[in-house]
Design a protein around this motif. Structure first.
Motif, short mmCIF file in Angstrom:
data_model
loop_
_atom_site.label_atom_id
_atom_site.label_comp_id
_atom_site.label_asym_id
_atom_site.label_seq_id
_atom_site.Cartn_x
_atom_site.Cartn_y
_atom_site.Cartn_z
N ALA A 1 0.81 -1.22 0.00
CA ALA A 1 0.00 0.00 0.00
C ALA A 1 0.84 1.27 0.00
N GLY A 2 2.04 1.22 0.63
CA GLY A 2 2.80 2.46 0.84
C GLY A 2 4.02 2.58 -0.06
N LEU B 1 0.58 -2.64 4.06
CA LEU B 1 -0.12 -3.90 3.81
C LEU B 1 -0.08 -4.28 2.34
N ASN B 2 -0.27 -5.58 2.08
CA ASN B 2 -0.44 -6.05 0.71
C ASN B 2 -1.81 -5.63 0.20
N LYS C 1 -8.46 6.43 0.85
CA LYS C 1 -7.57 6.41 2.00
C LYS C 1 -8.03 5.34 2.99
N GLY C 2 -7.11 4.51 3.46
CA GLY C 2 -7.47 3.43 4.38
C GLY C 2 -7.38 2.07 3.73
N TYR C 3 -7.59 2.02 2.39
CA TYR C 3 -7.48 0.76 1.67
C TYR C 3 -6.09 0.15 1.91
N PRO C 4 -5.90 -1.14 2.13
CA PRO C 4 -6.88 -2.22 2.00
C PRO C 4 -7.66 -2.52 3.28
N ALA C 5 -7.49 -1.72 4.34
CA ALA C 5 -8.32 -1.91 5.54
C ALA C 5 -9.60 -1.08 5.34
N ALA C 6 -10.07 -0.41 6.38
CA ALA C 6 -11.37 0.28 6.29
C ALA C 6 -11.26 1.58 5.50
N GLY D 1 -15.44 1.60 -3.85
CA GLY D 1 -14.48 0.52 -3.61
C GLY D 1 -13.20 1.08 -3.04
N GLY D 2 -12.31 0.19 -2.63
CA GLY D 2 -11.01 0.61 -2.11
C GLY D 2 -10.14 1.12 -3.24
N ARG D 3 -10.00 0.29 -4.26
CA ARG D 3 -9.32 0.77 -5.46
C ARG D 3 -10.40 1.40 -6.33
N VAL D 4 -10.29 2.69 -6.57
CA VAL D 4 -11.36 3.41 -7.29
C VAL D 4 -11.12 3.37 -8.79
N LEU D 5 -9.92 3.70 -9.21
CA LEU D 5 -9.63 3.69 -10.65
C LEU D 5 -8.13 3.66 -10.89
#
Ligand code: AMP
Ligand code: GLY
Length: 423
Positions: free
Chosen positions: A216-217, A223-224, A336-341, A374-378
């Motif tokens: 993620a970072g 996180l993966n 922001k927060g993906y892949p968690a909440a 969604g978490g991944r938007v585009l």
């Protein structure tokens, strides 16, 4: 021609855009698609896993050709069910999709046919797995056997972490039945390369290579995720390594599946690690990768529908599959927060210039307004003559897209740039 694409993410949007380039295509339905791709396809509210619903829709609407993109419907037999109704399809049948659906199957296949991969042991008994881990070298890799939304892999730095992963999969069943069997695998090192390949079960044509950015970072921290961006081609994947992979991995896999009576037709994805002892398979996927597809297909010069049909018809060897020799970069914009909440339902604005380069993964239309869903938007993809230009252009366009809590990595392609400079 009326086409149907099963799935609803950025990968499917990229496939649809490319299919539309064929002038014979009059209509494309996306099942279910998402609110961000309505300019390119007619979205139909049928879930990708609803095999009966998919088949019924295809029959009712006289679909001429279907593309099944995600792993779940492939493993569940969507292609088999559509073919039974006489609908030509792109994608493997269930008996071949198992190459992704079961890690035990794929590891045993590689062992039986001498295809290079990490050494491993399979366990169906938790106590046996825990006992084995008492003496196994660390780091070690624990994998749930079945599909687990890309989360079924744990790299354990210590024996305690490895045992905790085994317990969560086999005892707490965090991935359900996918954790009934686990694979404990040797930890490999080296650059990772994704290679997607068309195969009709006889010929195999690799697409341009790519590099995913899973964490993620920035600088591969955090996180993966499902993937925060991609570049193509992958600079670590030289012509010599490509030739070696063709000989030791790609064709042996096609031949192994044939020998098992499980001919694979569709897109076979090789997740490779270029180890000090040569290229090895980390994983197979039975489908286009996401977000690899968002950089690979924009570089495809040949007509995608023609290539897909040649896979279905078994004439791939006679079909031209050509790629641009430029570079592509895809930057994923996430919540922001993906892949968690993370929050959903935030209004999303994509200016026209960016829209032409955008593949939407998680958006919906609510009260007539496009919102995040969604978490991944585009993903925003740019193609250019050099990697440096592709990266700069992808970020320039991505920065014009707006929604609250927008988050992206700022270093997509940085590692590839370094590798290029090292040459
Ligand atoms: P997957 O979910 O199967 O794509 O695996 C996630 C990631 O785990 C891969 O992209 C690799 O970075 C890593 N991985 C999987 N297997 C191994 C292994 N045997 N050694 C080192 N890293 C691995
Ligand atoms: N990007 C990795 C995958 O599609 O599984």
């Amino acid at each position: 021609m009326k086409l149907m694409v099963v799935g609803g993410g950025g990968r499917e949007h990229a496939i649809i855009r490319k299919l539309k380039e064929n002038p014979a295509v009059t209509e494309i339905y996306a099942l279910p698609g998402n609110g961000g791709m309505t300019a390119d396809a007619t979205c139909v509210d049928i879930a990708a896993k609803d095999i009966d619903g998919i088949v019924q829709f295809a029959v009712d609407n006289a679909i001429d050709y279907a593309v099944v993109a995600p792993d779940d419907p492939l493993v569940l037999g969507a292609v088999d069910a559509l073919e039974e109704k006489g609908i030509p399809c792109f994608g493997p049948r269930a008996n071949a999709a198992i190459i992704e659906g079961s890690k035990v199957f794929s590891k045993d296949l590689m062992k039986k046919y001498g295809i290079p991969t990490a050494a491993y042991e399979v366990f169906t008994d938790m106590e046996a797995a825990l006992a084995y881990l008492d003496t196994a070298p660390v780091p070690t890799v624990i994998k749930a056997d079945g599909l687990a939304l890309g989360k079924g892999v744990v790299i354990a730095a210590t024996r305690d972490e490895a045992k905790a992963a085994v317990r969560s999969m086999m005892q707490d069943k965090v991935f359900g039945a996918s954790g009934d069997r686990v694979v404990v695998e040797e930890f490999l090192t080296g650059p990772e390369v994704s290679v997607l390949a068309f195969t009709d079960g006889k010929a195999l044509v690799p697409m341009v290579s790519s590099m995913d950015h899973k964490r993620a970072g920035d600088n591969d921290t955090g996180l993966n995720t499902g993937g925060m961006g991609t570049v193509a081609p992958n600079p670590y994947y030289t012509a010599d390594i490509a030739a070696e992979c063709m000989e030791t991995i790609f064709m042996p896999t096609v031949n192994a599946m044939n020998a098992e009576g499980r001919t694979f037709k569709g897109c076979l994805y090789f997740g490779l690690m270029l180890t000090p002892n040569g290229p090895k398979v980390i994983e197979y996927n039975c489908r286009f990768g996401d977000p690899e597809t968002q950089v690979v297909l924009p570089l495809l010069k040949s007509d995608l529908l023609t290539v897909m049909q040649s896979v279905t018809n078994g004439t791939l060897a006679d079909t031209a599959v050509e790629f641009d020799d430029g570079h592509a970069c895809c930057v994923i914009l996430a919540s922001k927060g993906y892949p968690a909440a993370y929050d959903k339902g935030l209004p999303l604005t994509i200016p026209a210039e960016a829209a032409a380069h955008t593949y939407v993964a998680g958006a919906a239309i609510k009260d007539g307004v496009l919102v995040t869903n969604g978490g991944r938007v585009l993903g925003v993809t740019a193609v250019a003559g050099t990697l440096k230009e592709a990266i700069a252009e992808a970020y320039r366009l991505a920065d014009t897209v707006s929604f609250d809590n927008k988050y992206c990595r700022r270093d997509i392609g940085a590692r590839a740039m370094k590798a290029t400079e090292g040459n």
